[in-house]
Scaffold this active site. Structure first.
Site, mmCIF file in Angstrom:
data_model
loop_
_atom_site.group_PDB
_atom_site.id
_atom_site.type_symbol
_atom_site.label_atom_id
_atom_site.label_comp_id
_atom_site.label_asym_id
_atom_site.label_seq_id
_atom_site.Cartn_x
_atom_site.Cartn_y
_atom_site.Cartn_z
ATOM 1 N N TYR A 136 0.834 -1.213 0.000
ATOM 2 C CA TYR A 136 0.000 0.000 0.000
ATOM 3 C C TYR A 136 0.861 1.253 0.000
ATOM 4 C CZ TYR A 136 -4.412 -2.414 0.399
ATOM 5 O OH TYR A 136 -5.513 -3.179 0.129
ATOM 6 N N TYR A 146 -14.639 -4.449 2.799
ATOM 7 C CA TYR A 146 -13.259 -4.832 2.484
ATOM 8 C C TYR A 146 -13.010 -6.214 3.075
ATOM 9 C CZ TYR A 146 -8.248 -5.249 2.351
ATOM 10 O OH TYR A 146 -6.975 -5.717 2.112
ATOM 11 N N ASP A 193 -17.187 -11.912 8.428
ATOM 12 C CA ASP A 193 -15.745 -11.635 8.360
ATOM 13 C C ASP A 193 -15.377 -10.798 9.581
ATOM 14 O OD1 ASP A 193 -13.210 -10.738 7.935
ATOM 15 O OD2 ASP A 193 -13.560 -9.960 5.908
ATOM 16 N N LYS A 240 -5.919 -11.093 11.879
ATOM 17 C CA LYS A 240 -5.437 -9.855 12.524
ATOM 18 C C LYS A 240 -5.059 -10.051 14.004
ATOM 19 C CE LYS A 240 -6.380 -6.325 9.313
ATOM 20 N NZ LYS A 240 -7.549 -6.185 8.429
HETATM 21 C C1 PLP Z 1 -7.620 -6.731 6.968
HETATM 22 C C2 PLP Z 1 -8.868 -7.430 6.633
HETATM 23 C C3 PLP Z 1 -8.860 -8.551 5.783
HETATM 24 C C4 PLP Z 1 -7.601 -9.052 5.119
HETATM 25 O O1 PLP Z 1 -6.690 -9.530 6.052
HETATM 26 P P1 PLP Z 1 -5.139 -9.704 5.636
HETATM 27 O O2 PLP Z 1 -4.537 -10.362 6.820
HETATM 28 O O3 PLP Z 1 -4.628 -8.302 5.428
HETATM 29 O O4 PLP Z 1 -5.088 -10.516 4.412
HETATM 30 C C5 PLP Z 1 -10.048 -9.208 5.560
HETATM 31 N N1 PLP Z 1 -11.193 -8.773 6.109
HETATM 32 C C6 PLP Z 1 -11.241 -7.704 6.926
HETATM 33 C C7 PLP Z 1 -12.540 -7.310 7.540
HETATM 34 C C8 PLP Z 1 -10.085 -6.980 7.197
HETATM 35 O O5 PLP Z 1 -10.142 -5.886 7.960
#
Ligand code: PLP
Length: 422
Positions: free
Chosen positions: A17, A144, A237, A266
Protein backbone atom coordinates in the site's frame (compact mmCIF):
# COMPACT_ATOMS: atom_id res chain seq x y z
CA UNK A 1 20.70 8.78 13.50
CA UNK A 2 19.82 6.86 10.32
CA UNK A 3 20.69 3.16 10.55
CA UNK A 4 22.82 1.90 7.67
CA UNK A 5 20.29 -0.85 6.80
CA UNK A 6 17.74 1.76 5.75
CA UNK A 7 19.63 2.16 2.46
CA UNK A 8 19.17 -1.57 1.86
CA UNK A 9 15.43 -1.21 2.38
CA UNK A 10 15.45 1.68 -0.06
CA UNK A 11 17.33 -0.37 -2.63
CA UNK A 12 15.60 -3.73 -2.31
CA UNK A 13 12.20 -3.68 -0.57
CA UNK A 14 8.76 -3.13 -2.08
CA UNK A 15 6.35 -1.97 0.65
CA UNK A 16 2.58 -2.68 0.80
CA UNK A 17 0.00 0.00 0.00
CA UNK A 18 2.90 2.31 -0.75
CA UNK A 19 3.46 4.61 -3.69
CA UNK A 20 7.27 4.57 -3.81
CA UNK A 21 7.14 7.56 -6.13
CA UNK A 22 5.99 10.01 -3.48
CA UNK A 23 6.33 8.44 -0.06
CA UNK A 24 8.47 10.24 2.46
CA UNK A 25 11.25 8.24 4.08
CA UNK A 26 10.21 5.16 5.99
CA UNK A 27 10.54 5.41 9.75
CA UNK A 28 13.14 2.92 10.99
CA UNK A 29 11.71 0.99 13.96
CA UNK A 30 14.15 -0.82 16.20
CA UNK A 31 12.01 -2.03 19.08
CA UNK A 32 8.47 -2.22 20.38
CA UNK A 33 7.28 -2.18 23.97
CA UNK A 34 3.69 -1.92 25.16
CA UNK A 35 1.86 0.86 23.35
CA UNK A 36 5.07 2.29 21.86
CA UNK A 37 7.28 1.78 18.83
CA UNK A 38 10.87 2.93 19.37
CA UNK A 39 12.60 4.54 16.40
CA UNK A 40 16.28 4.48 15.49
CA UNK A 41 16.72 8.13 16.48
CA UNK A 42 15.68 7.37 20.07
CA UNK A 43 12.18 8.84 19.79
CA UNK A 44 9.05 6.79 20.23
CA UNK A 45 5.60 6.62 18.65
CA UNK A 46 2.36 5.72 20.41
CA UNK A 47 0.84 3.05 18.18
CA UNK A 48 -2.74 4.38 18.00
CA UNK A 49 -3.67 1.97 15.16
CA UNK A 50 -2.30 -1.24 16.69
CA UNK A 51 0.09 -1.61 13.74
CA UNK A 52 -2.70 -2.07 11.17
CA UNK A 53 -5.17 -3.47 13.72
CA UNK A 54 -3.23 -6.59 14.63
CA UNK A 55 -1.68 -5.75 17.98
CA UNK A 56 -3.98 -6.36 20.93
CA UNK A 57 -1.89 -6.37 24.09
CA UNK A 58 1.06 -4.13 23.30
CA UNK A 59 4.29 -4.76 21.46
CA UNK A 60 6.66 -7.51 22.58
CA UNK A 61 4.23 -8.63 25.28
CA UNK A 62 6.32 -11.06 27.37
CA UNK A 63 3.65 -13.78 27.91
CA UNK A 64 3.18 -14.15 24.15
CA UNK A 65 6.90 -13.90 23.39
CA UNK A 66 7.58 -16.66 25.93
CA UNK A 67 4.89 -18.94 24.48
CA UNK A 68 6.42 -18.47 21.02
CA UNK A 69 9.96 -19.20 22.21
CA UNK A 70 8.89 -22.34 24.04
CA UNK A 71 6.87 -23.66 21.08
CA UNK A 72 9.67 -22.83 18.61
CA UNK A 73 12.08 -24.99 20.64
CA UNK A 74 9.56 -27.86 20.79
CA UNK A 75 7.93 -28.09 17.35
CA UNK A 76 8.23 -25.19 14.94
CA UNK A 77 6.26 -26.60 11.99
CA UNK A 78 4.84 -29.80 10.61
CA UNK A 79 2.73 -30.62 7.55
CA UNK A 80 -0.90 -30.37 8.72
CA UNK A 81 -2.34 -32.94 6.30
CA UNK A 82 -2.04 -36.31 7.98
CA UNK A 83 -0.64 -34.84 11.22
CA UNK A 84 -2.13 -33.21 14.30
CA UNK A 85 -0.45 -31.22 17.06
CA UNK A 86 -1.39 -29.95 20.48
CA UNK A 87 -1.24 -26.16 19.87
CA UNK A 88 -3.75 -26.35 16.99
CA UNK A 89 -6.04 -28.86 18.73
CA UNK A 90 -6.15 -26.83 21.93
CA UNK A 91 -6.52 -23.51 20.11
CA UNK A 92 -9.43 -24.85 18.03
CA UNK A 93 -11.14 -26.15 21.17
CA UNK A 94 -10.57 -22.87 23.02
CA UNK A 95 -11.95 -20.86 20.09
CA UNK A 96 -15.04 -23.06 19.87
CA UNK A 97 -15.65 -22.34 23.57
CA UNK A 98 -15.79 -18.58 22.98
CA UNK A 99 -17.13 -18.31 19.41
CA UNK A 100 -20.84 -17.67 18.76
CA UNK A 101 -22.85 -20.83 19.48
CA UNK A 102 -22.86 -23.53 16.84
CA UNK A 103 -19.43 -22.92 15.31
CA UNK A 104 -17.66 -26.17 16.06
CA UNK A 105 -14.89 -26.65 13.47
CA UNK A 106 -11.87 -24.52 12.72
CA UNK A 107 -9.97 -24.46 9.42
CA UNK A 108 -6.59 -22.73 9.69
CA UNK A 109 -4.90 -20.56 7.08
CA UNK A 110 -2.39 -17.72 6.95
CA UNK A 111 -4.08 -14.33 7.16
CA UNK A 112 -7.38 -12.51 6.77
CA UNK A 113 -7.53 -12.80 3.00
CA UNK A 114 -6.99 -16.55 3.05
CA UNK A 115 -9.52 -16.95 5.88
CA UNK A 116 -12.04 -15.25 3.56
CA UNK A 117 -10.95 -17.25 0.49
CA UNK A 118 -11.48 -20.47 2.44
CA UNK A 119 -14.92 -19.31 3.61
CA UNK A 120 -16.11 -18.41 0.12
CA UNK A 121 -14.73 -21.60 -1.40
CA UNK A 122 -16.40 -23.69 1.34
CA UNK A 123 -19.74 -22.00 0.69
CA UNK A 124 -19.62 -22.55 -3.06
CA UNK A 125 -18.38 -26.14 -2.82
CA UNK A 126 -20.96 -26.99 -0.17
CA UNK A 127 -23.77 -26.23 -2.61
CA UNK A 128 -22.11 -28.41 -5.24
CA UNK A 129 -22.11 -31.28 -2.72
CA UNK A 130 -25.83 -30.70 -2.25
CA UNK A 131 -26.29 -30.99 -6.00
CA UNK A 132 -27.17 -27.34 -6.55
CA UNK A 133 -25.36 -24.80 -8.66
CA UNK A 134 -25.15 -21.64 -6.56
CA UNK A 135 -22.40 -19.43 -7.96
CA UNK A 136 -23.59 -16.15 -6.46
CA UNK A 137 -22.18 -14.42 -3.38
CA UNK A 138 -23.73 -11.26 -1.94
CA UNK A 139 -21.62 -8.65 -0.17
CA UNK A 140 -22.00 -5.15 1.20
CA UNK A 141 -21.21 -1.85 -0.44
CA UNK A 142 -18.06 -0.37 1.19
CA UNK A 143 -16.91 -3.83 2.29
CA UNK A 144 -13.26 -4.83 2.48
CA UNK A 145 -12.39 -8.52 2.70
CA UNK A 146 -8.76 -8.68 1.60
CA UNK A 147 -6.46 -8.50 -1.40
CA UNK A 148 -6.49 -11.98 -2.96
CA UNK A 149 -8.84 -12.45 -5.92
CA UNK A 150 -11.81 -13.98 -4.13
CA UNK A 151 -11.52 -11.51 -1.28
CA UNK A 152 -11.20 -8.64 -3.78
CA UNK A 153 -14.33 -9.87 -5.56
CA UNK A 154 -16.29 -9.73 -2.31
CA UNK A 155 -14.84 -6.31 -1.49
CA UNK A 156 -16.51 -3.18 -2.80
CA UNK A 157 -15.08 -1.89 -6.02
CA UNK A 158 -12.48 0.77 -5.18
CA UNK A 159 -9.13 2.17 -6.15
CA UNK A 160 -7.71 -1.04 -4.63
CA UNK A 161 -9.57 -3.39 -6.97
CA UNK A 162 -10.20 -1.33 -10.14
CA UNK A 163 -7.19 -2.65 -12.11
CA UNK A 164 -8.51 -6.21 -11.65
CA UNK A 165 -12.22 -5.64 -12.23
CA UNK A 166 -12.30 -7.82 -15.36
CA UNK A 167 -10.94 -10.78 -13.36
CA UNK A 168 -13.25 -10.66 -10.35
CA UNK A 169 -16.29 -12.95 -10.04
CA UNK A 170 -19.82 -11.63 -9.97
CA UNK A 171 -21.06 -10.45 -6.59
CA UNK A 172 -24.56 -9.14 -5.78
CA UNK A 173 -23.96 -5.86 -4.00
CA UNK A 174 -26.17 -4.96 -1.03
CA UNK A 175 -26.42 -1.42 0.38
CA UNK A 176 -24.06 -0.36 3.16
CA UNK A 177 -26.28 -0.82 6.25
CA UNK A 178 -24.78 2.31 7.86
CA UNK A 179 -26.74 4.45 5.41
CA UNK A 180 -28.87 2.12 3.27
CA UNK A 181 -31.77 -0.30 3.55
CA UNK A 182 -29.89 -3.57 3.42
CA UNK A 183 -32.85 -5.70 4.52
CA UNK A 184 -35.23 -4.66 1.73
CA UNK A 185 -32.43 -5.16 -0.79
CA UNK A 186 -31.69 -8.61 0.61
CA UNK A 187 -35.40 -9.53 0.47
CA UNK A 188 -35.50 -8.48 -3.17
CA UNK A 189 -32.30 -10.37 -3.99
CA UNK A 190 -33.55 -13.56 -2.34
CA UNK A 191 -36.86 -13.20 -4.24
CA UNK A 192 -35.14 -12.82 -7.57
CA UNK A 193 -32.00 -14.92 -7.25
CA UNK A 194 -32.24 -16.85 -3.98
CA UNK A 195 -31.82 -20.16 -5.81
CA UNK A 196 -28.42 -18.99 -7.12
CA UNK A 197 -27.23 -17.47 -3.85
CA UNK A 198 -24.56 -19.48 -2.01
CA UNK A 199 -23.74 -17.02 0.77
CA UNK A 200 -23.95 -13.50 2.08
CA UNK A 201 -20.68 -12.15 3.49
CA UNK A 202 -20.57 -9.20 5.90
CA UNK A 203 -18.16 -7.40 8.19
CA UNK A 204 -20.43 -7.45 11.25
CA UNK A 205 -21.27 -4.02 12.73
CA UNK A 206 -18.14 -2.30 11.40
CA UNK A 207 -17.12 -1.79 7.78
CA UNK A 208 -13.53 -1.22 8.76
CA UNK A 209 -11.21 -0.49 5.83
CA UNK A 210 -14.19 0.92 3.90
CA UNK A 211 -14.20 3.90 6.25
CA UNK A 212 -14.83 2.69 9.82
CA UNK A 213 -18.56 2.74 9.16
CA UNK A 214 -20.50 1.50 12.17
CA UNK A 215 -23.80 -0.25 11.49
CA UNK A 216 -26.66 -1.64 13.49
CA UNK A 217 -27.28 -4.81 15.43
CA UNK A 218 -30.89 -4.88 14.16
CA UNK A 219 -29.68 -4.98 10.56
CA UNK A 220 -27.26 -7.79 11.39
CA UNK A 221 -30.03 -9.77 13.09
CA UNK A 222 -32.27 -9.09 10.08
CA UNK A 223 -29.62 -10.43 7.70
CA UNK A 224 -29.26 -13.54 9.86
CA UNK A 225 -33.03 -14.15 9.94
CA UNK A 226 -33.39 -13.74 6.19
CA UNK A 227 -30.39 -15.89 5.24
CA UNK A 228 -31.50 -18.60 7.66
CA UNK A 229 -35.04 -18.60 6.27
CA UNK A 230 -33.74 -18.80 2.68
CA UNK A 231 -31.17 -21.46 3.53
CA UNK A 232 -28.35 -19.19 2.39
CA UNK A 233 -25.05 -19.28 4.31
CA UNK A 234 -24.03 -16.23 6.33
CA UNK A 235 -20.29 -15.58 6.43
CA UNK A 236 -19.15 -13.13 9.12
CA UNK A 237 -15.75 -11.64 8.36
CA UNK A 238 -14.50 -10.81 11.86
CA UNK A 239 -10.91 -10.32 10.75
CA UNK A 240 -10.99 -6.72 12.00
CA UNK A 241 -13.73 -6.97 14.64
CA UNK A 242 -12.72 -10.22 16.35
CA UNK A 243 -11.00 -10.67 19.69
CA UNK A 244 -12.63 -7.83 21.57
CA UNK A 245 -12.25 -4.93 19.16
CA UNK A 246 -15.92 -3.97 19.34
CA UNK A 247 -16.19 -4.74 23.07
CA UNK A 248 -17.35 -8.35 23.36
CA UNK A 249 -15.09 -11.04 21.95
CA UNK A 250 -16.86 -11.07 18.56
CA UNK A 251 -19.08 -8.45 16.95
CA UNK A 252 -21.64 -11.16 16.14
CA UNK A 253 -21.91 -11.75 19.89
CA UNK A 254 -22.89 -8.11 20.42
CA UNK A 255 -25.95 -8.74 18.25
CA UNK A 256 -26.62 -12.25 19.53
CA UNK A 257 -26.06 -13.58 16.01
CA UNK A 258 -24.44 -16.84 15.07
CA UNK A 259 -23.22 -17.06 11.46
CA UNK A 260 -22.60 -20.27 9.51
CA UNK A 261 -18.98 -19.37 8.85
CA UNK A 262 -16.78 -16.89 10.74
CA UNK A 263 -13.39 -15.58 9.57
CA UNK A 264 -10.63 -14.55 11.98
CA UNK A 265 -7.10 -13.22 11.68
CA UNK A 266 -5.44 -9.85 12.52
CA UNK A 267 -5.59 -9.86 16.36
CA UNK A 268 -5.71 -13.64 16.67
CA UNK A 269 -2.04 -13.97 17.70
CA UNK A 270 -2.01 -10.64 19.52
CA UNK A 271 -0.22 -9.24 16.50
CA UNK A 272 2.88 -11.44 16.74
CA UNK A 273 2.56 -13.89 13.85
CA UNK A 274 0.35 -14.30 10.80
CA UNK A 275 -2.51 -16.77 11.25
CA UNK A 276 -5.98 -17.08 9.74
CA UNK A 277 -8.87 -19.21 10.94
CA UNK A 278 -12.28 -19.98 9.44
CA UNK A 279 -14.78 -21.45 11.89
CA UNK A 280 -17.86 -23.28 10.58
CA UNK A 281 -21.03 -24.89 11.85
CA UNK A 282 -20.97 -28.65 12.04
CA UNK A 283 -23.39 -28.96 9.05
CA UNK A 284 -20.93 -27.12 6.83
CA UNK A 285 -18.13 -29.48 7.82
CA UNK A 286 -20.38 -32.54 7.50
CA UNK A 287 -21.28 -31.60 3.91
CA UNK A 288 -17.65 -32.39 3.04
CA UNK A 289 -17.43 -35.69 4.94
CA UNK A 290 -17.84 -38.59 2.52
CA UNK A 291 -16.11 -41.72 1.24
CA UNK A 292 -15.85 -39.86 -2.09
CA UNK A 293 -12.46 -38.15 -2.27
CA UNK A 294 -13.82 -35.57 -4.71
CA UNK A 295 -15.79 -34.12 -1.81
CA UNK A 296 -12.56 -33.10 -0.08
CA UNK A 297 -11.95 -29.43 0.64
CA UNK A 298 -8.85 -29.20 -1.53
CA UNK A 299 -7.47 -26.07 0.06
CA UNK A 300 -4.44 -25.58 2.26
CA UNK A 301 -1.39 -23.44 2.75
CA UNK A 302 2.18 -24.51 3.45
CA UNK A 303 2.05 -23.08 6.96
CA UNK A 304 -1.51 -24.14 7.81
CA UNK A 305 -1.91 -24.22 11.63
CA UNK A 306 1.73 -23.34 12.22
CA UNK A 307 2.38 -24.52 15.80
CA UNK A 308 4.25 -21.36 16.81
CA UNK A 309 1.44 -19.12 15.57
CA UNK A 310 -1.12 -21.32 17.35
CA UNK A 311 0.87 -21.07 20.59
CA UNK A 312 0.92 -17.27 20.23
CA UNK A 313 -2.83 -17.27 19.63
CA UNK A 314 -3.49 -19.32 22.77
CA UNK A 315 -1.36 -16.96 24.88
CA UNK A 316 -3.09 -13.93 23.38
CA UNK A 317 -6.57 -15.40 23.91
CA UNK A 318 -5.77 -16.04 27.57
CA UNK A 319 -4.92 -12.35 28.03
CA UNK A 320 -7.95 -11.19 26.00
CA UNK A 321 -10.31 -13.21 28.21
CA UNK A 322 -8.88 -11.81 31.47
CA UNK A 323 -10.94 -9.40 33.57
CA UNK A 324 -8.12 -6.87 33.39
CA UNK A 325 -8.29 -6.82 29.59
CA UNK A 326 -12.10 -6.53 29.57
CA UNK A 327 -11.79 -3.55 31.95
CA UNK A 328 -9.09 -1.91 29.81
CA UNK A 329 -11.26 -2.18 26.71
CA UNK A 330 -14.15 -0.50 28.55
CA UNK A 331 -11.80 2.28 29.72
CA UNK A 332 -10.58 2.86 26.17
CA UNK A 333 -14.18 3.10 24.97
CA UNK A 334 -14.96 5.76 27.61
CA UNK A 335 -11.78 7.64 26.72
CA UNK A 336 -12.88 7.60 23.06
CA UNK A 337 -16.28 9.04 23.97
CA UNK A 338 -14.64 11.81 26.01
CA UNK A 339 -12.07 12.56 23.29
CA UNK A 340 -14.58 12.61 20.45
CA UNK A 341 -16.84 14.76 22.62
CA UNK A 342 -14.07 17.36 22.77
CA UNK A 343 -13.59 17.33 18.98
CA UNK A 344 -17.27 17.18 18.08
CA UNK A 345 -17.81 20.94 18.09
CA UNK A 346 -15.10 21.55 15.50
CA UNK A 347 -16.58 22.70 12.17
CA UNK A 348 -14.41 20.23 10.22
CA UNK A 349 -15.44 17.20 12.31
CA UNK A 350 -18.53 15.16 11.49
CA UNK A 351 -20.08 11.76 12.17
CA UNK A 352 -18.14 10.89 15.35
CA UNK A 353 -18.62 7.19 16.13
CA UNK A 354 -17.38 4.64 18.63
CA UNK A 355 -17.71 0.88 18.80
CA UNK A 356 -15.67 -0.75 21.55
CA UNK A 357 -12.01 0.23 21.22
CA UNK A 358 -12.53 1.74 17.75
CA UNK A 359 -13.36 5.41 17.29
CA UNK A 360 -13.63 7.43 14.09
CA UNK A 361 -14.85 10.65 12.58
CA UNK A 362 -14.96 12.24 9.14
CA UNK A 363 -12.80 15.25 8.45
CA UNK A 364 -14.32 17.76 6.03
CA UNK A 365 -12.00 17.68 3.01
CA UNK A 366 -11.88 15.88 -0.33
CA UNK A 367 -13.52 12.57 0.51
CA UNK A 368 -12.11 9.19 -0.37
CA UNK A 369 -9.05 7.07 0.29
CA UNK A 370 -6.77 9.28 -1.79
CA UNK A 371 -7.72 12.48 0.06
CA UNK A 372 -4.42 14.18 1.03
CA UNK A 373 -5.74 15.35 4.41
CA UNK A 374 -5.12 11.95 5.96
CA UNK A 375 -1.45 11.99 4.98
CA UNK A 376 -1.11 15.50 6.39
CA UNK A 377 -2.55 14.37 9.71
CA UNK A 378 -0.36 11.25 9.76
CA UNK A 379 2.79 13.32 9.22
CA UNK A 380 1.74 15.88 11.82
CA UNK A 381 0.94 13.14 14.36
CA UNK A 382 4.26 11.35 13.75
CA UNK A 383 6.12 14.56 14.55
CA UNK A 384 4.15 14.68 17.81
CA UNK A 385 4.93 11.07 18.71
CA UNK A 386 1.73 9.34 17.58
CA UNK A 387 1.17 6.76 14.84
CA UNK A 388 -2.09 7.47 12.99
CA UNK A 389 -2.99 6.37 9.47
CA UNK A 390 -6.33 7.84 8.42
CA UNK A 391 -8.32 6.18 5.65
CA UNK A 392 -8.34 9.23 3.41
CA UNK A 393 -10.48 11.78 5.24
CA UNK A 394 -11.69 9.23 7.80
CA UNK A 395 -9.68 9.59 11.00
CA UNK A 396 -9.75 6.64 13.37
CA UNK A 397 -8.12 5.37 16.53
CA UNK A 398 -7.75 1.66 17.26
CA UNK A 399 -5.17 1.41 20.03
CA UNK A 400 -3.84 -1.76 21.69
CA UNK A 401 -5.87 -2.80 24.74
CA UNK A 402 -2.99 -1.93 27.08
CA UNK A 403 -3.29 1.76 26.16
CA UNK A 404 -4.26 3.88 29.17
CA UNK A 405 -7.12 6.39 29.20
CA UNK A 406 -4.53 9.19 29.57
CA UNK A 407 -2.64 7.97 26.52
CA UNK A 408 -5.87 7.87 24.51
CA UNK A 409 -6.65 11.42 25.66
CA UNK A 410 -3.16 12.44 24.53
CA UNK A 411 -3.88 11.17 21.02
CA UNK A 412 -7.04 13.31 20.89
CA UNK A 413 -4.91 16.30 21.98
CA UNK A 414 -2.66 15.72 18.97
CA UNK A 415 -5.68 15.48 16.65
CA UNK A 416 -7.11 18.67 18.16
CA UNK A 417 -3.81 20.52 17.57
CA UNK A 418 -3.89 19.35 13.95
CA UNK A 419 -7.44 20.65 13.54
CA UNK A 420 -6.25 24.01 14.87
CA UNK A 421 -3.71 24.24 12.04
CA UNK A 422 -6.40 23.91 9.36
C1 PLP B 1 -7.62 -6.73 6.97
C2 PLP B 1 -8.87 -7.43 6.63
C3 PLP B 1 -8.86 -8.55 5.78
C4 PLP B 1 -7.60 -9.05 5.12
O1 PLP B 1 -6.69 -9.53 6.05
P1 PLP B 1 -5.14 -9.70 5.64
O2 PLP B 1 -4.54 -10.36 6.82
O3 PLP B 1 -4.63 -8.30 5.43
O4 PLP B 1 -5.09 -10.52 4.41
C5 PLP B 1 -10.05 -9.21 5.56
N1 PLP B 1 -11.19 -8.77 6.11
C6 PLP B 1 -11.24 -7.70 6.93
C7 PLP B 1 -12.54 -7.31 7.54
C8 PLP B 1 -10.08 -6.98 7.20
O5 PLP B 1 -10.14 -5.89 7.96
Amino acid sequence: MTPEWLALDHAHVWHPYTQHGNTPDFLPVVRGEGTYLHLADGTRLLDAISSWWVNLHGHARPEIADAIAEQARTLEQVIFAGFAHEPAARLAAELVQVLPAGLTRVFFSDDGSTAVEAAVKMAIQLWAHRGERRPLVAALENAYHGDTFGAMSASASSVFTDPFSAHLFEVARLPDPSDGDVLSALDALIDRRGHELAAVIVEPLLLAAGGMRVWGEDALRGIRERTERAGVLLIADEVATGFGRTGPLFACGRAGVSPDILCMSKGITGGFLPLGATAVREEVFQAFVSPDRRRTFFHGHSYTANPVACAAARASLRITLSDACTRSRAEIESAHRAGLGRLAGHPRVSAPRVIGTVAAFDLAADAGYLSPIGRQLAEFAARQGVLLRPLGNVVYLMPPYCTTADEVAGVYDVVARFLDTL
